[in-house]
Design an enzyme around this catalytic site. Structure first.
Site, PDB file in Angstrom:
ATOM      1  N   SER A   8       0.829  -1.202   0.000  1.00 16.48           N
ATOM      2  CA  SER A   8       0.000   0.000   0.000  1.00 16.48           C
ATOM      3  C   SER A   8       0.867   1.256   0.000  1.00 16.48           C
ATOM      4  CB  SER A   8      -0.895   0.014   1.242  1.00 16.48           C
ATOM      5  OG  SER A   8      -1.391   1.322   1.427  1.00 16.48           O
ATOM      6  N   HIS A  33      -1.067  -1.259  -4.228  1.00 17.21           N
ATOM      7  CA  HIS A  33      -2.370  -0.974  -3.624  1.00 17.21           C
ATOM      8  C   HIS A  33      -2.487   0.542  -3.448  1.00 17.21           C
ATOM      9  CE1 HIS A  33      -5.887  -2.090  -1.157  1.00 17.21           C
ATOM     10  NE2 HIS A  33      -5.542  -1.093  -0.366  1.00 17.21           N
ATOM     11  N   ASP A  35      -4.660   3.582  -2.054  1.00 15.40           N
ATOM     12  CA  ASP A  35      -5.736   3.931  -1.128  1.00 15.40           C
ATOM     13  C   ASP A  35      -6.271   5.325  -1.402  1.00 15.40           C
ATOM     14  OD1 ASP A  35      -5.993   1.634   0.636  1.00 15.40           O
ATOM     15  OD2 ASP A  35      -3.930   2.071   1.227  1.00 15.40           O
ATOM     16  N   MET A  37      -8.917   8.152  -0.590  1.00 17.01           N
ATOM     17  CA  MET A  37      -9.808   8.573   0.509  1.00 17.01           C
ATOM     18  C   MET A  37     -10.307   9.989   0.252  1.00 17.01           C
ATOM     19  SD  MET A  37      -7.723   7.133   3.786  1.00 17.01           S
ATOM     20  CE  MET A  37      -6.891   5.543   3.740  1.00 17.01           C
ATOM     21  N   HIS A  66      -8.168   0.966  -4.351  1.00 18.60           N
ATOM     22  CA  HIS A  66      -9.127   0.771  -3.249  1.00 18.60           C
ATOM     23  C   HIS A  66      -9.810   2.116  -2.980  1.00 18.60           C
ATOM     24  CE1 HIS A  66      -9.571  -0.298   1.344  1.00 18.60           C
ATOM     25  NE2 HIS A  66     -10.734  -0.188   0.740  1.00 18.60           N
ATOM     26  N   MET A  68     -12.040   4.418  -1.082  1.00 21.81           N
ATOM     27  CA  MET A  68     -12.735   4.634   0.192  1.00 21.81           C
ATOM     28  C   MET A  68     -13.402   5.990   0.092  1.00 21.81           C
ATOM     29  SD  MET A  68      -9.754   3.095   2.589  1.00 21.81           S
ATOM     30  CE  MET A  68      -8.608   3.211   1.233  1.00 21.81           C
ATOM     31  N   MET A 137     -11.510  -5.954   5.270  1.00 21.25           N
ATOM     32  CA  MET A 137     -10.782  -4.935   6.042  1.00 21.25           C
ATOM     33  C   MET A 137     -10.524  -5.484   7.446  1.00 21.25           C
ATOM     34  SD  MET A 137     -10.339  -2.481   3.926  1.00 21.25           S
ATOM     35  CE  MET A 137      -9.420  -1.506   5.130  1.00 21.25           C
ATOM     36  N   GLY A 142      -9.014   4.237   6.834  1.00 22.55           N
ATOM     37  CA  GLY A 142      -8.728   5.661   7.042  1.00 22.55           C
ATOM     38  C   GLY A 142      -7.247   5.942   7.234  1.00 22.55           C
ATOM     39  N   GLY A 144      -3.033   4.195   7.779  1.00 22.47           N
ATOM     40  CA  GLY A 144      -2.100   3.077   7.820  1.00 22.47           C
ATOM     41  C   GLY A 144      -1.625   2.870   9.247  1.00 22.47           C
ATOM     42  N   ASP A 175      -6.687  -6.444   4.091  1.00 22.94           N
ATOM     43  CA  ASP A 175      -6.128  -5.087   4.144  1.00 22.94           C
ATOM     44  C   ASP A 175      -6.208  -4.535   5.567  1.00 22.94           C
ATOM     45  OD1 ASP A 175      -5.257  -2.559   3.560  1.00 22.94           O
ATOM     46  OD2 ASP A 175      -6.989  -1.982   2.337  1.00 22.94           O
TER      47      ASP A 175
HETATM   48  C1  DX5 Z   1      -6.514   1.530   5.442  1.00 24.76           C
HETATM   49  C2  DX5 Z   1      -6.014   1.260   4.049  1.00 24.76           C
HETATM   50  C3  DX5 Z   1      -4.909   0.290   4.039  1.00 24.76           C
HETATM   51  C4  DX5 Z   1      -3.652   0.752   4.735  1.00 24.76           C
HETATM   52  C5  DX5 Z   1      -2.945  -0.465   5.234  1.00 24.76           C
HETATM   53  O1  DX5 Z   1      -7.549   2.416   5.379  1.00 24.76           O
HETATM   54  O2  DX5 Z   1      -7.054   0.757   3.244  1.00 24.76           O
HETATM   55  O3  DX5 Z   1      -4.622  -0.146   2.711  1.00 24.76           O
HETATM   56  O4  DX5 Z   1      -2.793   1.463   3.912  1.00 24.76           O
HETATM   57  O5  DX5 Z   1      -1.876  -0.039   5.993  1.00 24.76           O
HETATM   58  P1  DX5 Z   1      -1.178  -0.984   7.050  1.00 24.76           P
HETATM   59  O6  DX5 Z   1      -0.623  -2.144   6.272  1.00 24.76           O
HETATM   60  O7  DX5 Z   1      -0.125  -0.125   7.632  1.00 24.76           O
HETATM   61  O8  DX5 Z   1      -2.220  -1.402   8.037  1.00 24.76           O
HETATM   62 ZN    ZN Z   2      -6.497  -0.224   1.295  1.00 27.93          ZN
END
Ligand code: DX5
Ligand code: ZN
Length: 221
Positions: A8, A33, A35, A37, A66, A68, A137, A142, A144, A175
């Site tokens: 990610s 990946h 993300d 948002m 992904h 969100m 999930m 939201g 990492g 994820d």
């Molecule tokens: C969370 C994201 C994840 C995130 C994962 O909202 O969808 O993809 O980046 O990060 P880690 O691996 O640090 O949990």
């Molecule tokens: Zn993600």
């Protein structure tokens, strides 16, 4: 089954994004990946299409997008690039989920559906046959760097049973909070695609960390 790693970019250093992409590519990762948002569906704002546009042509790695975001239909086509392999939307953000996944597929992209930790697998009963991937999930989306929610393992296991029973060809991506230390049990529960953000990009040597994950994945084949 096809076992893959999708690092990610959320935890990458955006001041040197391309170099970070090169590191996971060097480590042998299978896709990126992404993300996305919007500050509404989740309390954070991150990557938009311009970032992917900047990476396109520089890397051959497939994009695993992904979303969100609320009302994802408005933006899906903006994330279709040469590299885009998957676009996933949240079940919780789609009123007409079937229409949305059909739309993704009509653009020549694989369709994924993500579910939050508190969302039941039952919400996937009527959509599994129309999609290519489910994202379980294992953190609340939201940010990492959060910890893995253990009840996700039971969901992965039950989902793999549902997929097998139905005879579907659906990937299970996990994820949130995935590390080399828990990757094996996530895979043993039935997942075949791992997302890892902070585990890779906050490591001292992201290339080495990527290889660690790749060795674990190879052990499953
Ligand atoms: C969370 C994201 C994840 C995130 C994962 O909202 O969808 O993809 O980046 O990060 P880690 O691996 O640090 O949990
Ligand atoms: Zn993600």
């Amino acid at each position: 089954m096809d076992y893959r790693l999708s690092p990610s970019l959320l935890s990458a250093d955006f001041g040197q994004l391309y170099e970070d992409v090169r590191k996971v590519e060097e480590g042998g990762a299978d896709m990126l990946h992404i993300d996305v948002m919007d500050g509404h569906f989740v309390p954070n704002i991150t990557i938009g299409p311009v970032i992917l546009q900047g990476l396109e042509g520089k890397t051959k790695m497939p994009f695993d997008v992904h979303l969100m975001i609320e009302d994802p239909d408005r933006y899906i086509d903006k994330f279709v690039f040469e590299n885009t392999e998957y676009i996933s939307v949240h079940q919780e953000a789609c009123t007409h989920l079937h229409r949305t996944v059909q739309y993704i597929r009509s653009l020549g992209v694989k369709a994924g559906v993500a579910i939050n930790p508190a969302t039941s697998l039952r919400t996937l009963d009527e959509i599994l046959e129309y999609i290519d991937m489910v994202i379980i999930m294992t953190v609340n989306p939201g940010f990492g760097g959060q910890s893995f929610i253990e009840s996700g393992l039971r969901k992965i296991y039950e989902l793999r049973e549902m997929i097998e029973k139905g005879g579907y060809k659906v990937d299970i991506e996990v994820d949130g909070g995935v590390k080399p230390a828990n990757a094996r049990k996530v895979l043993a529960s039935g997942a075949n695609v791992l997302v890892a953000g902070s585990a890779i990009f906050s490591a001292e040597d992201p290339v080495k960390e990527t290889k660690k994950f790749m060795d674990i994945l190879k052990g499953m084949k």
